[in-house]
Design a protein around this motif. Structure first.
Motif, PDB file in Angstrom:
ATOM      1  N   ILE A  78       0.833  -1.204   0.000  1.00 17.24           N
ATOM      2  CA  ILE A  78       0.000   0.000   0.000  1.00 17.24           C
ATOM      3  C   ILE A  78       0.868   1.255   0.000  1.00 17.24           C
ATOM      4  O   ILE A  78       0.694   2.154  -0.822  1.00 17.24           O
ATOM      5  CB  ILE A  78      -0.936  -0.002   1.233  1.00 17.24           C
ATOM      6  CG1 ILE A  78      -1.956  -1.137   1.127  1.00 17.24           C
ATOM      7  CG2 ILE A  78      -1.650   1.345   1.351  1.00 17.24           C
ATOM      8  CD1 ILE A  78      -2.751  -1.354   2.403  1.00 17.24           C
ATOM      9  N   VAL A  79       1.823   1.320   0.934  1.00 16.15           N
ATOM     10  CA  VAL A  79       2.616   2.540   1.111  1.00 16.15           C
ATOM     11  C   VAL A  79       3.493   2.820  -0.108  1.00 16.15           C
ATOM     12  O   VAL A  79       3.526   3.942  -0.632  1.00 16.15           O
ATOM     13  CB  VAL A  79       3.480   2.448   2.385  1.00 16.15           C
ATOM     14  CG1 VAL A  79       4.427   3.642   2.472  1.00 16.15           C
ATOM     15  CG2 VAL A  79       2.598   2.390   3.618  1.00 16.15           C
ATOM     16  N   SER A  80       4.222   1.788  -0.571  1.00 20.17           N
ATOM     17  CA  SER A  80       5.158   2.024  -1.672  1.00 20.17           C
ATOM     18  C   SER A  80       4.433   2.385  -2.967  1.00 20.17           C
ATOM     19  O   SER A  80       4.835   3.308  -3.692  1.00 20.17           O
ATOM     20  CB  SER A  80       6.049   0.799  -1.883  1.00 20.17           C
ATOM     21  OG  SER A  80       5.280  -0.333  -2.224  1.00 20.17           O
ATOM     22  N   THR A  81       3.350   1.684  -3.269  1.00 17.63           N
ATOM     23  CA  THR A  81       2.622   1.977  -4.507  1.00 17.63           C
ATOM     24  C   THR A  81       1.870   3.294  -4.413  1.00 17.63           C
ATOM     25  O   THR A  81       1.812   4.057  -5.396  1.00 17.63           O
ATOM     26  CB  THR A  81       1.656   0.831  -4.841  1.00 17.63           C
ATOM     27  OG1 THR A  81       2.379  -0.409  -4.863  1.00 17.63           O
ATOM     28  CG2 THR A  81       1.004   1.038  -6.190  1.00 17.63           C
ATOM     29  N   ALA A  82       1.313   3.581  -3.237  1.00 17.13           N
ATOM     30  CA  ALA A  82       0.633   4.864  -3.066  1.00 17.13           C
ATOM     31  C   ALA A  82       1.612   6.014  -3.237  1.00 17.13           C
ATOM     32  O   ALA A  82       1.315   7.012  -3.909  1.00 17.13           O
ATOM     33  CB  ALA A  82      -0.029   4.931  -1.686  1.00 17.13           C
ATOM     34  N   GLY A  83       2.794   5.872  -2.635  1.00 14.61           N
ATOM     35  CA  GLY A  83       3.794   6.920  -2.797  1.00 14.61           C
ATOM     36  C   GLY A  83       4.179   7.111  -4.249  1.00 14.61           C
ATOM     37  O   GLY A  83       4.355   8.241  -4.720  1.00 14.61           O
ATOM     38  N   GLY A  95       2.243   2.639 -11.964  1.00 10.40           N
ATOM     39  CA  GLY A  95       1.726   1.819 -10.867  1.00 10.40           C
ATOM     40  C   GLY A  95       1.974   0.342 -11.079  1.00 10.40           C
ATOM     41  O   GLY A  95       2.374  -0.370 -10.143  1.00 10.40           O
ATOM     42  N   LEU A  96       1.740  -0.139 -12.295  1.00 10.74           N
ATOM     43  CA  LEU A  96       1.982  -1.556 -12.582  1.00 10.74           C
ATOM     44  C   LEU A  96       3.463  -1.901 -12.473  1.00 10.74           C
ATOM     45  O   LEU A  96       3.831  -2.965 -11.959  1.00 10.74           O
ATOM     46  CB  LEU A  96       1.469  -1.900 -13.980  1.00 10.74           C
ATOM     47  CG  LEU A  96      -0.049  -2.006 -14.137  1.00 10.74           C
ATOM     48  CD1 LEU A  96      -0.413  -2.238 -15.597  1.00 10.74           C
ATOM     49  CD2 LEU A  96      -0.600  -3.135 -13.261  1.00 10.74           C
ATOM     50  N   ALA A  97       4.311  -1.008 -12.959  1.00 13.44           N
ATOM     51  CA  ALA A  97       5.751  -1.251 -12.846  1.00 13.44           C
ATOM     52  C   ALA A  97       6.176  -1.320 -11.383  1.00 13.44           C
ATOM     53  O   ALA A  97       6.956  -2.187 -10.977  1.00 13.44           O
ATOM     54  CB  ALA A  97       6.527  -0.146 -13.572  1.00 13.44           C
ATOM     55  N   THR A 108       1.153  -7.671  -3.530  1.00 11.47           N
ATOM     56  CA  THR A 108       0.302  -7.385  -4.687  1.00 11.47           C
ATOM     57  C   THR A 108      -1.089  -6.946  -4.260  1.00 11.47           C
ATOM     58  O   THR A 108      -1.654  -5.987  -4.805  1.00 11.47           O
ATOM     59  CB  THR A 108       0.201  -8.625  -5.591  1.00 11.47           C
ATOM     60  OG1 THR A 108       1.512  -8.986  -6.046  1.00 11.47           O
ATOM     61  CG2 THR A 108      -0.685  -8.365  -6.786  1.00 11.47           C
ATOM     62  N   ALA A 109      -1.655  -7.639  -3.269  1.00 14.68           N
ATOM     63  CA  ALA A 109      -2.988  -7.276  -2.784  1.00 14.68           C
ATOM     64  C   ALA A 109      -2.995  -5.860  -2.225  1.00 14.68           C
ATOM     65  O   ALA A 109      -3.930  -5.081  -2.476  1.00 14.68           O
ATOM     66  CB  ALA A 109      -3.443  -8.263  -1.716  1.00 14.68           C
ATOM     67  N   GLY A 110      -1.950  -5.516  -1.475  1.00 19.12           N
ATOM     68  CA  GLY A 110      -1.880  -4.163  -0.936  1.00 19.12           C
ATOM     69  C   GLY A 110      -1.662  -3.129  -2.019  1.00 19.12           C
ATOM     70  O   GLY A 110      -2.259  -2.040  -1.990  1.00 19.12           O
ATOM     71  N   ALA A 111      -0.835  -3.440  -3.001  1.00 21.54           N
ATOM     72  CA  ALA A 111      -0.501  -2.469  -4.051  1.00 21.54           C
ATOM     73  C   ALA A 111      -1.673  -2.197  -4.979  1.00 21.54           C
ATOM     74  O   ALA A 111      -1.770  -1.112  -5.571  1.00 21.54           O
ATOM     75  CB  ALA A 111       0.696  -2.980  -4.852  1.00 21.54           C
ATOM     76  N   LEU A 112      -2.561  -3.164  -5.151  1.00 24.88           N
ATOM     77  CA  LEU A 112      -3.690  -2.971  -6.071  1.00 24.88           C
ATOM     78  C   LEU A 112      -4.624  -1.860  -5.605  1.00 24.88           C
ATOM     79  O   LEU A 112      -5.236  -1.178  -6.436  1.00 24.88           O
ATOM     80  CB  LEU A 112      -4.474  -4.281  -6.208  1.00 24.88           C
ATOM     81  CG  LEU A 112      -3.865  -5.333  -7.132  1.00 24.88           C
ATOM     82  CD1 LEU A 112      -4.662  -6.631  -7.050  1.00 24.88           C
ATOM     83  CD2 LEU A 112      -3.816  -4.833  -8.568  1.00 24.88           C
ATOM     84  N   LEU A 113      -4.739  -1.670  -4.288  1.00 23.66           N
ATOM     85  CA  LEU A 113      -5.671  -0.662  -3.785  1.00 23.66           C
ATOM     86  C   LEU A 113      -5.316   0.747  -4.266  1.00 23.66           C
ATOM     87  O   LEU A 113      -6.155   1.407  -4.902  1.00 23.66           O
ATOM     88  CB  LEU A 113      -5.729  -0.716  -2.253  1.00 23.66           C
ATOM     89  CG  LEU A 113      -6.518   0.410  -1.603  1.00 23.66           C
ATOM     90  CD1 LEU A 113      -8.004   0.269  -1.924  1.00 23.66           C
ATOM     91  CD2 LEU A 113      -6.309   0.435  -0.099  1.00 23.66           C
TER      92      LEU A 113
END
Length: 238
Positions: free
Chosen positions: A35-40, A59-61, A164-169
């Motif tokens: 969540i944190v890394s992808t949101a950032g 985001g996908l990368a 992956t589950a966290g990053a998708l949000l």
């Protein structure tokens, strides 16, 4: 209140319970990292550009890079731990084969240190050695359960899926809503998810919930704020 076996119903003494709790805690932390890394990342890119295609690509990368990095790191870490535990078990097997009497005396001594009388410690050591010599010595001397060694492939897969589950949000929150509200939707949904992760990790670790939630939310808000500012400055420079 106790059951027929003498154990309280809220204290399930099941084999592998600690291992399962560790797996669950690792899953919560992995999702939190995603969540944190992808949101950032996506918030930072949103500060520089409003292109949905660019946001999706970035985001996908970030999702793939982060999940694969987490999986590889977990595989290496758990493999190293498992190799060390296996080497210690191999040495214990060798000692049990070559010097069984010395190992029995050593085990009895360890039970004495735990508070048993010499006679009782010797009897316990003798009976447990007769039942499962390696298991008794590994658990008491090494703190290892020979039947509960962590599988590095399982650990890697769990880390990959959790991240992956966290990053998708944050990724979906950024690319699906209209451009006018995507940033607000992302920030609110990310902070809510981080609050949930903080609550879950606190409950699993029996730590204060409020402090855990506040730390998690504050850390995520700081990460998004810094990356958004950086993206805005870079976008303005371009």
């Amino acid at each position: 209140m106790t059951t027929d076996s003498g154990a309280a119903p809220h204290e399930p003494h099941q084999d592998g319970l600690a291992t399962r709790l560790n797996w669950l805690r690792a899953a919560v932390l992995g999702a939190n990292d995603g969540i944190v890394s992808t949101a950032g990342l996506v918030v930072g890119v949103a500060g520089a550009t409003g292109s949905a295609q660019t946001l999706l690509t970035a985001g996908l990368a970030g999702l793939l890079a982060g999940s694969l990095s987490m999986a590889a790191g977990e595989y290496v870490s758990v493999s190293t731990q498992r190799d060390s535990e296996q080497a210690a078990l191999d040495l214990e097997r060798l000692e049990l084969d070559r010097t069984p009497e010395a190992e029995l005396a050593e085990l009895a001594g360890l039970y004495q240190q735990k508070g048993l009388t010499p006679d009782l410690a010797a009897e316990v050591a003798r009976q447990l050695t007769a039942h499962d010599a390696l298991g008794a010595h590994a658990e008491t001397e090494l703190g290892i359960d020979p039947d509960e060694l962590t599988n590095p492939w399982h650990a890697a897969g769990a880390s990959f899926l959790a991240f992956t589950a966290g990053a998708l949000l944050p990724l979906l929150a950024m690319v699906l809503p209209p451009a006018s509200v995507r940033l607000y939707v992302t920030v609110v949904s990310v902070l809510a998810a981080l609050a949930l992760c903080g609550w879950g990790s606190a409950r699993l670790g029996r730590a204060p919930v409020r402090a855990s939630v506040l730390r998690n939310v504050a850390g995520g808000a700081l990460a998004m704020g810094v990356t958004y500012l950086a993206g805005t400055l870079l976008g303005a420079a371009d």
